[in-house]
Design a protein around this motif. Structure first.
Motif, PDB file in Angstrom:
ATOM      1  N   UNK A  12     -26.316  77.660  60.937  1.00  0.00           N
ATOM      2  CA  UNK A  12     -25.813  76.612  60.063  1.00  0.00           C
ATOM      3  C   UNK A  12     -24.353  76.875  59.713  1.00  0.00           C
ATOM      4  N   UNK A  13     -23.547  75.832  59.812  1.00  0.00           N
ATOM      5  CA  UNK A  13     -22.119  75.931  59.490  1.00  0.00           C
ATOM      6  C   UNK A  13     -21.906  75.548  58.026  1.00  0.00           C
ATOM      7  N   UNK A  14     -21.457  76.521  57.229  1.00  0.00           N
ATOM      8  CA  UNK A  14     -21.294  76.275  55.796  1.00  0.00           C
ATOM      9  C   UNK A  14     -19.930  76.781  55.341  1.00  0.00           C
ATOM     10  N   UNK A  15     -19.172  75.899  54.721  1.00  0.00           N
ATOM     11  CA  UNK A  15     -17.912  76.277  54.083  1.00  0.00           C
ATOM     12  C   UNK A  15     -18.267  76.918  52.745  1.00  0.00           C
ATOM     13  N   UNK A  16     -17.982  78.195  52.598  1.00  0.00           N
ATOM     14  CA  UNK A  16     -18.456  78.974  51.453  1.00  0.00           C
ATOM     15  C   UNK A  16     -17.458  79.081  50.312  1.00  0.00           C
ATOM     16  N   UNK A  41     -18.363  68.408  60.768  1.00  0.00           N
ATOM     17  CA  UNK A  41     -19.455  69.056  61.491  1.00  0.00           C
ATOM     18  C   UNK A  41     -20.119  70.178  60.740  1.00  0.00           C
ATOM     19  N   UNK A  42     -20.034  70.127  59.414  1.00  0.00           N
ATOM     20  CA  UNK A  42     -20.630  71.166  58.580  1.00  0.00           C
ATOM     21  C   UNK A  42     -22.053  70.798  58.184  1.00  0.00           C
ATOM     22  N   UNK A  43     -22.876  71.822  58.007  1.00  0.00           N
ATOM     23  CA  UNK A  43     -24.223  71.625  57.481  1.00  0.00           C
ATOM     24  C   UNK A  43     -24.288  71.791  55.974  1.00  0.00           C
ATOM     25  N   UNK A  64     -28.018  65.102  48.947  1.00  0.00           N
ATOM     26  CA  UNK A  64     -29.260  65.521  49.605  1.00  0.00           C
ATOM     27  C   UNK A  64     -29.112  65.687  51.110  1.00  0.00           C
ATOM     28  N   UNK A  65     -28.045  65.185  51.691  1.00  0.00           N
ATOM     29  CA  UNK A  65     -27.927  65.190  53.150  1.00  0.00           C
ATOM     30  C   UNK A  65     -27.145  66.378  53.704  1.00  0.00           C
ATOM     31  N   UNK A  66     -26.569  67.211  52.845  1.00  0.00           N
ATOM     32  CA  UNK A  66     -25.988  68.483  53.289  1.00  0.00           C
ATOM     33  C   UNK A  66     -26.444  69.575  52.322  1.00  0.00           C
ATOM     34  N   UNK A  67     -26.454  70.800  52.812  1.00  0.00           N
ATOM     35  CA  UNK A  67     -26.845  71.941  51.984  1.00  0.00           C
ATOM     36  C   UNK A  67     -25.779  72.182  50.919  1.00  0.00           C
ATOM     37  N   UNK A  68     -26.211  72.359  49.687  1.00  0.00           N
ATOM     38  CA  UNK A  68     -25.294  72.716  48.607  1.00  0.00           C
ATOM     39  C   UNK A  68     -25.689  74.072  48.051  1.00  0.00           C
ATOM     40  N   UNK A  69     -24.749  75.012  48.096  1.00  0.00           N
ATOM     41  CA  UNK A  69     -24.924  76.315  47.465  1.00  0.00           C
ATOM     42  C   UNK A  69     -24.165  76.279  46.142  1.00  0.00           C
ATOM     43  N   UNK A 179     -12.153  76.391  57.077  1.00  0.00           N
ATOM     44  CA  UNK A 179     -12.795  77.663  57.421  1.00  0.00           C
ATOM     45  C   UNK A 179     -14.257  77.573  56.995  1.00  0.00           C
ATOM     46  N   UNK A 180     -15.114  78.311  57.704  1.00  0.00           N
ATOM     47  CA  UNK A 180     -16.542  78.247  57.404  1.00  0.00           C
ATOM     48  C   UNK A 180     -17.236  79.459  58.028  1.00  0.00           C
TER      49      UNK A 180
END
Length: 226
Positions: A12-16, A41-43, A64-69, A179-180
């Motif tokens: 999974x591509x996540x910008x942190x 193109x991020x998850x 709801x359509x992308x992962x949120x940390x 960056x991700x």
């Protein structure tokens, strides 16, 4: 959506490291986050506003359509710490060790952001060794000088034998995804993602934020204060 490579688990591509309007120097509205993430193109995204989790909690509620940390970039007496996974606000201005302890009390990760850059409040190597962060942000798209900072950050992470992360440190919508991290995990729940980061099941990717986007952010900051 996930990216399949030669692994048994999806990537999974996540910008942190993403800021919103809830940061004093942020200009990205919550409603713009998902579309920008998908366009790049991020998850998922980690919402890490300065000294507040209001943006992160709002994003968790509305997206709801992308992962949120949920996260927070916390100002300590010795520099900034990224808290990944916090759901309760941690006050700024505390000693760095106390801040790290409060982050871990929530089962969240202590990440050392942009440790080698010229213009941000950073936690130095001596203090980093004392608090033993869970990871070091080795690619920060807004860092100056970018290539040199990235090399120093990687060297520090290797010296301390710590996992690495990457994030845009975005403050405007256009820089989300500069960056991700690619994170290898079989589940998108928060605990699984944090576990994968802590175990180093990641790779870091990114580029330097463009001069045009830096100038746009600077102009927005100037006009906001007028």
């Amino acid at each position: 959506m996930f990216i399949k490579k030669a692994y048994s688990m999806p990537i999974f591509k996540i910008d942190l490291h993403v800021h919103t309007l809830y940061s004093y120097d942020g200009f990205t509205p919550i409603e713009a986050l998902a579309s920008k993430a998908e366009k790049r193109g991020l998850n998922g995204l980690a919402i890490t506003d300065h000294d507040t989790i209001k943006g992160a909690l709002k994003a968790l509620e509305e997206i709801t359509n992308v992962i949120i940390i949920p996260g927070e970039e916390i100002t300590t007496k010795s520099g900034h710490l990224l808290a990944l996974g916090v759901v309760e606000h941690i006050s700024s201005g505390l000693e760095v060790a106390e801040t790290a302890e409060k982050i871990r009390d929530q089962g969240a990760l202590v990440v050392l952001p942009h440790p080698s850059t010229l213009y941000k409040p950073v936690v130095n190597k001596r203090i980093a060794k004392k608090i033993n962060p869970d990871a070091i942000e080795t690619i920060n798209a807004s860092a100056i000088p970018f290539d040199f900072s990235t090399r120093l950050n990687r060297k520090l992470a290797e010296e301390l034998a710590l996992p690495q992360t990457a994030g845009s440190d975005s403050h405007i919508p256009e820089t989300i995804g500069d960056a991700y991290s690619q994170i290898q995990t079989d589940s998108t729940d928060l605990e699984s993602i944090l576990h994968a980061i802590k175990n180093g099941q990641t790779s870091q990717h990114g580029r330097c934020t463009s001069l045009n986007h830096r100038l746009k952010k600077a102009w927005l900051s100037i006009t906001r204060t007028k």
